[in-house]
Design an enzyme around this catalytic site. Structure first.
Site, mmCIF file in Angstrom:
data_model
loop_
_atom_site.group_PDB
_atom_site.id
_atom_site.type_symbol
_atom_site.label_atom_id
_atom_site.label_comp_id
_atom_site.label_asym_id
_atom_site.label_seq_id
_atom_site.Cartn_x
_atom_site.Cartn_y
_atom_site.Cartn_z
ATOM 1 N N GLU A 1 0.797 -1.216 0.049
ATOM 2 C CA GLU A 1 0.085 0.182 0.067
ATOM 3 C C GLU A 1 1.044 1.142 0.023
ATOM 4 O O GLU A 1 2.053 1.160 0.232
ATOM 5 C CB GLU A 1 -0.911 0.096 1.226
ATOM 6 N N HIS B 1 -4.177 2.482 7.525
ATOM 7 C CA HIS B 1 -3.101 2.200 8.317
ATOM 8 C C HIS B 1 -2.369 3.358 8.766
ATOM 9 O O HIS B 1 -2.004 4.433 7.843
ATOM 10 C CB HIS B 1 -2.227 1.138 7.611
#
Length: 296
Positions: A210, A248
């Site tokens: 990511e 996150h």
């Protein structure tokens, strides 16, 4: 074979007397993992799910022969729990706890990164599973199938989605590892690439990354230089605006670095098959395998 854990791994749970620790201890035990005990200071002598509870990790190791642990203690105590597991000689330390202070993890990282007998996975991760042998964590075990694909991811949910796609395509998994989405974690993509490359049971590798940081670029460079097995990847966060955290703690683009465009370019330059979207992860793995077969 597999990496990190197998059918012989003996597991304890730090934080077993809490609701979450007890719940997932039960789930791992029902999956077939060799759960041998748990640790909660001050509650030694109790039992949870038929397993003995100890006051310290070193006592648990001495009494049960445990060589792996999953950590479900509150964030403020997670760093100490990790260090206690390392001090006790636990081989595989899997920290599931989310919200561990970054300053605590910096201290842990400095002390554990160069350990030779123990390895930390996490924190803020779903855990590790070697299908049909051992599950340590919170992942749904039933979607996994034993097979040749090693899976590694910074995202728990993406791991489950990728595994579900692989299983439905007839591609089982050797071991699946959730690295964790925090800025500082104990195991990197490169660490796992080294393990999967050396594991004879792993014939292909699927990576879910990511935006944020440079972990994927480092992985791409390692694949280009050292990995002989087909590799596929997916990068989450393509639509994220610069400077905006997306989920996150580690998924944030800073100073123009860590963008999806940069990561995808690095992966493709290394010969890695990149999925077009989350629904394409399993198919991307198929394409990578087919391309490698044609090249031989």
């Amino acid at each position: 074979m597999s990496i990190l854990i197998n059918k012989d791994t003996r597991v304890i749970c730090q934080g077993i007397t809490g609701n979450v620790g007890q719940f997932h201890t039960k789930g791992c035990k029902e999956y077939g993992s060799k759960m041998v005990g748990g640790v909660t200071p001050g509650k030694g002598g109790e039992t949870v799910e038929g397993l003995p509870v100890f006051d310290t990790v070193i006592e648990a190791v001495e009494k049960t022969g445990a060589d792996a642990t999953m950590i479900f203690v509150p964030p403020a105590f997670a760093a100490d729990a990790i260090l206690e597991a390392f001090d006790a000689g636990i081989k595989t330390v899997i920290a599931i706890t989310e919200g561990v202070p970054v300053i605590d993890m910096a201290r842990v990282y400095n002390l554990t990164r160069h350990a030779t007998k123990s390895r930390l996975v996490g924190p803020n991760c779903p855990g590790v599973i070697t299908p049909e042998e051992c599950k340590i964590g919170i992942m749904p075990g039933y979607i996994h199938k034993q097979g040749p694909v090693g899976v590694m991811s910074r995202s728990g949910t993406l791991t489950y989605e990728a595994v579900w796609q692989l299983t439905n395509l007839g591609l089982g998994q050797s071991t699946c590892v959730g690295l964790g989405g925090d800025p500082i974690v104990g195991t990197s993509f490169v660490d796992l690439l080294q393990m999967f490359e050396a594991d004879p049971a792993t014939e292909a590798i699927l990576m879910m990354g990511e935006i944020g940081g440079t972990a994927e670029e480092q992985a791409a460079a390692y694949v280009k230089a050292h990995v002989t097995k087909p590799v596929a990847a997916f990068i989450a966060g393509r639509a994220a605006p610069p400077g905006k955290r997306m989920g996150h703690a580690g998924a944030i683009i800073s100073g123009g670095k860590g963008t999806a465009v940069e990561k995808i370019a690095a992966l493709e330059a290394a010969g890695i098959e990149v999925a077009n979207g989350p629904a394409d992860m399993g198919a991307a793995m198929q394409r990578a395998i087919a391309r490698r077969k044609r090249a031989k």
